[in-house]
Design a protein around this motif. Structure first.
Motif, PDB file in Angstrom:
ATOM      1  N   SER A  33       0.825  -1.210   0.000  1.00 19.09           N
ATOM      2  CA  SER A  33       0.000   0.000   0.000  1.00 19.09           C
ATOM      3  C   SER A  33       0.858   1.258   0.000  1.00 19.09           C
ATOM      4  CB  SER A  33      -0.923   0.008   1.224  1.00 19.09           C
ATOM      5  OG  SER A  33      -1.809  -1.095   1.210  1.00 19.09           O
ATOM      6  N   VAL A  34       2.042   1.167   0.586  1.00 21.09           N
ATOM      7  CA  VAL A  34       2.934   2.322   0.639  1.00 21.09           C
ATOM      8  C   VAL A  34       3.765   2.443  -0.634  1.00 21.09           C
ATOM      9  CG1 VAL A  34       4.876   3.378   1.856  1.00 21.09           C
ATOM     10  CG2 VAL A  34       3.038   2.265   3.152  1.00 21.09           C
ATOM     11  N   PHE A  35       4.414   1.362  -1.042  1.00 18.02           N
ATOM     12  CA  PHE A  35       5.366   1.423  -2.155  1.00 18.02           C
ATOM     13  C   PHE A  35       4.813   0.910  -3.472  1.00 18.02           C
ATOM     14  CE2 PHE A  35       8.214   0.712   1.637  1.00 18.02           C
ATOM     15  CZ  PHE A  35       8.610   2.036   1.730  1.00 18.02           C
ATOM     16  N   GLY A  36       3.644   0.276  -3.464  1.00 16.60           N
ATOM     17  CA  GLY A  36       3.108  -0.306  -4.683  1.00 16.60           C
ATOM     18  C   GLY A  36       3.483  -1.765  -4.809  1.00 16.60           C
ATOM     19  N   SER A  37       2.733  -2.491  -5.609  1.00 16.34           N
ATOM     20  CA  SER A  37       2.987  -3.922  -5.795  1.00 16.34           C
ATOM     21  C   SER A  37       4.057  -4.144  -6.854  1.00 16.34           C
ATOM     22  CB  SER A  37       1.700  -4.640  -6.205  1.00 16.34           C
ATOM     23  OG  SER A  37       1.180  -4.094  -7.399  1.00 16.34           O
ATOM     24  N   LEU A  38       4.628  -5.341  -6.854  1.00 17.42           N
ATOM     25  CA  LEU A  38       5.705  -5.653  -7.792  1.00 17.42           C
ATOM     26  C   LEU A  38       5.221  -5.705  -9.229  1.00 17.42           C
ATOM     27  CD1 LEU A  38       7.565  -8.426  -5.751  1.00 17.42           C
ATOM     28  CD2 LEU A  38       8.317  -6.063  -6.138  1.00 17.42           C
ATOM     29  N   ASP A  39       3.926  -6.015  -9.433  1.00 15.65           N
ATOM     30  CA  ASP A  39       3.396  -6.068 -10.798  1.00 15.65           C
ATOM     31  C   ASP A  39       2.874  -4.721 -11.275  1.00 15.65           C
ATOM     32  OD1 ASP A  39       1.153  -5.813  -9.253  1.00 15.65           O
ATOM     33  OD2 ASP A  39       0.325  -7.781  -9.725  1.00 15.65           O
ATOM     34  N   GLY A  40       2.943  -3.685 -10.430  1.00 18.95           N
ATOM     35  CA  GLY A  40       2.524  -2.350 -10.825  1.00 18.95           C
ATOM     36  C   GLY A  40       1.035  -2.091 -10.754  1.00 18.95           C
ATOM     37  N   VAL A  41       0.235  -3.097 -10.348  1.00 15.26           N
ATOM     38  CA  VAL A  41      -1.216  -2.914 -10.276  1.00 15.26           C
ATOM     39  C   VAL A  41      -1.580  -1.947  -9.149  1.00 15.26           C
ATOM     40  CG1 VAL A  41      -3.416  -4.079  -9.889  1.00 15.26           C
ATOM     41  CG2 VAL A  41      -1.645  -5.181 -11.278  1.00 15.26           C
ATOM     42  N   ILE A  42      -0.965  -2.138  -7.982  1.00 13.04           N
ATOM     43  CA  ILE A  42      -1.185  -1.231  -6.856  1.00 13.04           C
ATOM     44  C   ILE A  42      -0.170  -0.094  -6.966  1.00 13.04           C
ATOM     45  CG2 ILE A  42      -1.205  -1.008  -4.355  1.00 13.04           C
ATOM     46  CD1 ILE A  42      -1.867  -3.973  -4.173  1.00 13.04           C
ATOM     47  N   MET A  43      -0.658   1.141  -7.032  1.00 17.38           N
ATOM     48  CA  MET A  43       0.214   2.293  -7.253  1.00 17.38           C
ATOM     49  C   MET A  43       0.996   2.692  -6.011  1.00 17.38           C
ATOM     50  SD  MET A  43      -0.163   3.174 -10.416  1.00 17.38           S
ATOM     51  CE  MET A  43       0.439   4.856 -10.418  1.00 17.38           C
ATOM     52  N   GLY A  44       0.431   2.439  -4.830  1.00 15.46           N
ATOM     53  CA  GLY A  44       1.088   2.893  -3.615  1.00 15.46           C
ATOM     54  C   GLY A  44       0.919   4.393  -3.421  1.00 15.46           C
ATOM     55  N   TRP A  45       1.801   4.977  -2.665  1.00 16.43           N
ATOM     56  CA  TRP A  45       1.705   6.402  -2.335  1.00 16.43           C
ATOM     57  C   TRP A  45       2.431   7.297  -3.342  1.00 16.43           C
ATOM     58  CZ3 TRP A  45       2.730   6.418   3.699  1.00 16.43           C
ATOM     59  CH2 TRP A  45       1.639   5.784   4.327  1.00 16.43           C
ATOM     60  N   ASN A  46       2.999   6.720  -4.382  1.00 18.81           N
ATOM     61  CA  ASN A  46       3.696   7.518  -5.412  1.00 18.81           C
ATOM     62  C   ASN A  46       4.708   8.475  -4.784  1.00 18.81           C
ATOM     63  OD1 ASN A  46       2.343   6.334  -7.562  1.00 18.81           O
ATOM     64  ND2 ASN A  46       0.732   7.888  -7.594  1.00 18.81           N
ATOM     65  N   LEU A  47       5.661   7.907  -4.052  1.00 21.67           N
ATOM     66  CA  LEU A  47       6.641   8.734  -3.357  1.00 21.67           C
ATOM     67  C   LEU A  47       7.482   9.571  -4.322  1.00 21.67           C
ATOM     68  CD1 LEU A  47       7.897   6.251  -0.614  1.00 21.67           C
ATOM     69  CD2 LEU A  47       6.106   7.986  -0.448  1.00 21.67           C
ATOM     70  N   GLN A  48       7.607   9.108  -5.585  1.00 22.49           N
ATOM     71  CA  GLN A  48       8.387   9.875  -6.554  1.00 22.49           C
ATOM     72  C   GLN A  48       7.750  11.221  -6.878  1.00 22.49           C
ATOM     73  OE1 GLN A  48       7.734   6.678  -6.746  1.00 22.49           O
ATOM     74  NE2 GLN A  48       9.430   5.485  -7.587  1.00 22.49           N
ATOM     75  N   PHE A  49       6.430  11.356  -6.617  1.00 21.11           N
ATOM     76  CA  PHE A  49       5.740  12.604  -6.922  1.00 21.11           C
ATOM     77  C   PHE A  49       5.456  13.432  -5.674  1.00 21.11           C
ATOM     78  CE2 PHE A  49       4.498   9.593 -10.257  1.00 21.11           C
ATOM     79  CZ  PHE A  49       4.922  10.294 -11.371  1.00 21.11           C
ATOM     80  N   LEU A  50       5.880  12.937  -4.524  1.00 21.93           N
ATOM     81  CA  LEU A  50       5.617  13.639  -3.268  1.00 21.93           C
ATOM     82  C   LEU A  50       6.765  14.600  -2.993  1.00 21.93           C
ATOM     83  CD1 LEU A  50       3.673  13.869  -0.869  1.00 21.93           C
ATOM     84  CD2 LEU A  50       4.978  12.076   0.274  1.00 21.93           C
ATOM     85  N   GLN A  51       6.497  15.895  -3.140  1.00 21.64           N
ATOM     86  CA  GLN A  51       7.526  16.917  -3.002  1.00 21.64           C
ATOM     87  C   GLN A  51       7.553  17.478  -1.583  1.00 21.64           C
ATOM     88  OE1 GLN A  51       9.472  17.365  -5.682  1.00 21.64           O
ATOM     89  NE2 GLN A  51       8.208  15.872  -6.769  1.00 21.64           N
ATOM     90  N   ALA A  52       8.668  18.103  -1.235  1.00 25.64           N
ATOM     91  CA  ALA A  52       8.855  18.626   0.117  1.00 25.64           C
ATOM     92  C   ALA A  52       7.857  19.731   0.448  1.00 25.64           C
ATOM     93  CB  ALA A  52      10.288  19.148   0.281  1.00 25.64           C
ATOM     94  N   ARG A  53       7.318  20.400  -0.562  1.00 23.31           N
ATOM     95  CA  ARG A  53       6.387  21.501  -0.300  1.00 23.31           C
ATOM     96  C   ARG A  53       4.955  21.028  -0.023  1.00 23.31           C
ATOM     97  NH1 ARG A  53       7.850  21.664  -5.666  1.00 23.31           N
ATOM     98  NH2 ARG A  53       6.229  21.087  -7.166  1.00 23.31           N
ATOM     99  N   SER A  54       4.678  19.730  -0.203  1.00 25.14           N
ATOM    100  CA  SER A  54       3.323  19.218   0.026  1.00 25.14           C
ATOM    101  C   SER A  54       3.056  19.033   1.522  1.00 25.14           C
ATOM    102  CB  SER A  54       3.121  17.895  -0.716  1.00 25.14           C
ATOM    103  OG  SER A  54       4.016  16.920  -0.228  1.00 25.14           O
ATOM    104  N   ASN A  55       1.766  19.023   1.871  1.00 25.69           N
ATOM    105  CA  ASN A  55       1.379  18.926   3.279  1.00 25.69           C
ATOM    106  C   ASN A  55       1.702  17.561   3.874  1.00 25.69           C
ATOM    107  OD1 ASN A  55       0.322  21.544   3.148  1.00 25.69           O
ATOM    108  ND2 ASN A  55      -1.674  20.805   2.456  1.00 25.69           N
ATOM    109  N   GLU A  56       1.634  16.495   3.041  1.00 29.74           N
ATOM    110  CA  GLU A  56       1.819  15.139   3.559  1.00 29.74           C
ATOM    111  C   GLU A  56       3.279  14.731   3.685  1.00 29.74           C
ATOM    112  OE1 GLU A  56       0.184  15.827   0.795  1.00 29.74           O
ATOM    113  OE2 GLU A  56      -1.963  15.512   1.207  1.00 29.74           O
ATOM    114  N   TYR A  57       4.191  15.550   3.138  1.00 23.96           N
ATOM    115  CA  TYR A  57       5.593  15.140   3.035  1.00 23.96           C
ATOM    116  C   TYR A  57       6.190  14.798   4.397  1.00 23.96           C
ATOM    117  CZ  TYR A  57      10.581  15.413   1.969  1.00 23.96           C
ATOM    118  OH  TYR A  57      11.917  15.139   1.855  1.00 23.96           O
TER     119      TYR A  57
END
Length: 770
Positions: A33-57
């Motif tokens: 759920s956090v990082f995504g599944s190995l087959d890419g079906v589950i996206m996860g939290w998309n950490l690559q798109f989570l920038q330092a300026r966002s509220n959730e960072y």
């Protein structure tokens, strides 16, 4: 993920940390759920798109921190000795192929973990402990293909994933102190290092890869005997093995040695973000290795050295060198010829400059003048191919790119500057001399065991005697990576020197082209004015100056010239070219550098439908040496509507002229074919512009297109130009001043136009000859 969801998840993990059974059941779901599944079906939290300026960072980073709730959950499950399965199909290609062939992989990460189902080898899986499983999913999320939302672009330097990789590296591979202990008792769940490699394994020549020596079937996995000394750093070793295998081990050494570059069978293609993360790994490993104290570096391994100190001693050579070399070779040979190669280039330059990561605060300019310390000569010898073979690969790329582009010129400058550091070229030459020593010198030493980086389980097992012989060390390195039958090309040999001289000529040509671009841009800027909106500026909108991109003007062109100038100086330093030799090279360019030659057509051969570029012609175009006159060669009446034309009038006059040409086209051709005065007058008013051309060579076109465009026709498009309309307005206003009406003014304008054409028909040839 929303802030509320993350906070609730954080609280839940803290509450249930005492219930290991429940945690064991939800752990795989939580990680995916956090990082995504190995087959890419589950996206996860998309950490690559989570920038330092966002509220959730900050909330996400606290949750996934090495001391945060998620890692505490990992340690809790680790203490209970739970296992989690990873299908073999999700392993890197060479590892998966090895297992499916029934051969045990060399990396100890995969030892003693294979689970054998009844259905056969195709459904094999790995049983990983919680820490290994967590890091495996985390590392795999970087390279797993996913369908990201449209419009999202990865920023690789400040996103949560990149920062998290850096945080894990600094925590588990510390440059100061030791790895913090687990907060839970870990008597049963610790990772024990694999069984030591038997010291009696024969060494049949230099650099034989371990699988060729000992292809053990996967059903005969070595038994594990816990080594108490290894418990201190098992997490460090496990994390590094996971990162290296997942991020680097996508191209097998055997395939590389067989084909000299990974081919179609190995289809993995790294992204720019992937390469940037690999560079982060390389930089930190150098800093980790360089953090050994001077007395620890000089002394040989002993019983008094801590496991972490011994780990630092061998981490780069043992774990990274081989896989990174093949990875970079593939990138050098397959990466697109554009500026995105900068990520690969900087990864390479970071690896071959470990002295930059010693932790000493030095001025870069002073450090450049000071040179490479002598103590790094051993590193250069043990990594000789990283300097010489990859430099050759860079040369093969750089002669095929446009060096007038400031980004490409910068890459040449970066490489030349690095290799021009004092003492470095001498160290490389010393390594090549050691490799070229005669074979008979080493016959009496061949009973000694030299383990390649892939040999052996944990680096702590069966401590090896240090091989002090430089010749043996260099030959083992080269043959281990390139194979026993490799034909080594010296970096300072005759063949490569010729390639460097060719590059120097290309750089000089590109520098001259950059100057022409700068001069042309200055002329265009001087000629353009507010009146160009009316078409009174530069009317030739078909013209483009080939050899540079749109941004290669002004300051960019100045930077290009500076980069190329300094690159020439550095290359002369590296390969010891004096001013006389450089002047001779420049003289061989001859008249090919002047503006007259630059207007010649590129090298072509005549084909059925026109000219066809040769390889030499492509090289001339890429480096701006020659070019085609780029012009619109379709129907002149169908050119795109320009900014200085009225769109409504263009369409209206096109319909009128098309009706006239369709009805009287035959009469126009008869009139223009006459050789008398009327024929010349008809050709002036009716012939297409191509018939009136000045004979300049232009870019190739098909014969059919050329014949169609040269038919006489009436063209009224000039009347739709704002410039023409403005001139007519001035003429009508001038007529009003002399009391002429609209009809009278129109007749006078038509009469003036006819008389002008009559004058050009009578005296045009004489005026041209003068």
């Amino acid at each position: 993920p929303t802030t509320v969801v993350i906070r609730k998840l954080n609280d839940c993990v803290r509450v249930v940390l005492g219930h290991a059974v429940e945690l064991h059941l939800i752990f795989p779901w939580l990680v995916e759920s956090v990082f995504g599944s190995l087959d890419g079906v589950i996206m996860g939290w998309n950490l690559q798109f989570l920038q330092a300026r966002s509220n959730e960072y900050n909330i996400v980073m606290d949750f996934l921190d090495p001391s945060g709730p998620m890692m505490k959950l990992v340690y809790k499950l680790q203490a209970e000795e739970y296992k989690y399965e990873i299908p073999v199909s999700f392993l890197p290609g060479p590892v998966k192929a090895s297992i499916q062939e029934g051969v045990l992989p060399d990396c100890p990460l995969f030892h003693n973990k294979l689970q054998f189902p009844l259905s056969g080898l195709q459904t094999l899986s790995l049983a990983l402990n919680p820490f290994e499983y967590y890091m495996f999913i985390f590392a795999s999320s970087l390279i797993t293909p996913k369908n990201y939302p449209l419009g999202q672009h990865v920023s690789s330097l400040d996103n949560a994933y990149f920062v998290l990789v850096d945080t894990y590296l600094k925590y588990f591979l510390p440059t100061e102190g030791s790895v913090p202990p687990s907060p839970f008792a870990d008597n049963r769940g610790s990772v024990s290092p694999p069984a030591p490699r038997a010291p009696s394994v024969p060494f049949a020549g230099y650099g034989i890869h371990s699988t060729s020596l000992l292809k053990r079937h996967i059903s005969h996995q070595p038994s594990v005997t816990a080594d108490p000394a290894a418990q201190e750093i098992w997490r460090s070793e496990a994390l590094l093995q996971v990162f290296v295998e997942i991020w680097l081990h996508h191209y097998s050494l055997e395939m590389y040695q067989k084909l000299q570059s990974p081919q179609v069978k190995e289809t993995f293609t790294p992204t720019e973000e992937h390469v940037l993360v690999v560079r982060l790994l390389v930089k930190h490993l150098h800093a980790f290795s360089c953090s050994l104290k001077p007395e620890q570096v000089c002394s040989s391994p002993s019983a008094h050295s801590s496991p972490l100190e011994e780990f630092k001693r061998v981490v780069v050579q043992r774990f990274v060198q081989q896989k990174l070399y093949v990875f970079l070779q593939h990138c050098f040979g397959h990466w697109p010829l554009d500026a995105s190669f900068r990520a690969v280039l900087e990864t390479w330059l970071s690896y071959i400059q470990p002295w930059r990561y010693t932790g000493e605060n030095t001025n870069p300019q002073t450090d450049q003048n000071k040179g490479v310390p002598e103590k790094w000569g051993l590193f250069v010898q043990e990594n000789l191919l990283m300097y010489t073979k990859l430099f050759q690969g860079f040369l093969n790329r750089v002669v095929r790119i446009d060096l007038v582009n400031v980004k490409n010129a910068l890459m040449v400058f970066r490489v030349a500057k690095v290799f021009a550091q004092p003492n470095l070229s001498e160290m490389i030459q010393k390594g090549e001399q050691l490799f070229l020593e005669p074979e008979h010198v080493l016959h009496h030493r061949q009973h000694r065991v030299f383990l390649t980086p892939s040999h052996g389980g944990s680096f702590l097992s069966a401590r090896q005697s240090v091989v002090t012989d430089g010749v043996f060390r260099v030959k083992s390195h080269v043959y281990g990576l390139e194979g026993q039958d490799c034909q080594y090309k010296q970096m300072f040999g005759t063949e490569l020197r010729g390639a460097v001289l060719k590059l120097i000529q290309i750089i000089a040509q590109a520098r001259q082209t950059a100057k022409r671009i700068s001069d042309h841009s200055a002329e265009v800027a001087a000629n353009n004015s507010f009146m160009s909106w009316f078409g009174m500026g530069s009317p030739d909108l078909n013209y483009t100056f080939n050899g540079g991109e749109v941004d290669d003007t002004g300051e960019c062109v100045k930077k290009t010239h500076e980069f190329l100038e300094r690159s020439l100086d550095y290359l002369c330093q590296i390969f010891r070219l004096n001013a006389g030799q450089l002047s001779q090279l420049m003289a061989t360019l001859g008249s090919g550098q002047d503006d007259g030659n630059s207007r010649q057509l590129p090298d072509c051969v005549q084909g059925e439908n026109g000219l066809i570029l040769t390889d030499l012609g492509r090289m001339q175009i890429i480096n701006g040496l020659r070019r085609f006159e780029i012009e619109y060669q379709g129907d002149p009446e169908l050119q795109p509507i320009r900014s200085y034309e009225n769109a409504v009038l263009v369409r209206l006059f096109f319909k009128i002229s098309s009706l006239v040409n369709e009805r009287f086209g035959g009469h126009m051709e008869v009139l223009c074919s006459r050789q008398d005065f009327l024929g010349r007058l008809g050709r002036h008013y009716l012939a297409s512009p191509e018939v009136m051309a000045d004979g300049r060579q232009r870019s190739p076109e098909t014969r059919r297109t050329a014949e169609r465009n040269r038919r006489p026709r009436l063209s009224l498009r000039t009347l739709a130009s704002y410039r023409t309309l403005l001139m007519l307005l001035f003429l009508y206003l001038f007529g009003v001043l002399f009391s002429f009406g609209p009809i009278s003014s129109t007749l006078l304008i038509l009469t003036g136009g006819f008389l002008y054409g009559l004058f050009i028909t009578l005296f045009g040839d004489k005026l041209k000859s003068q």
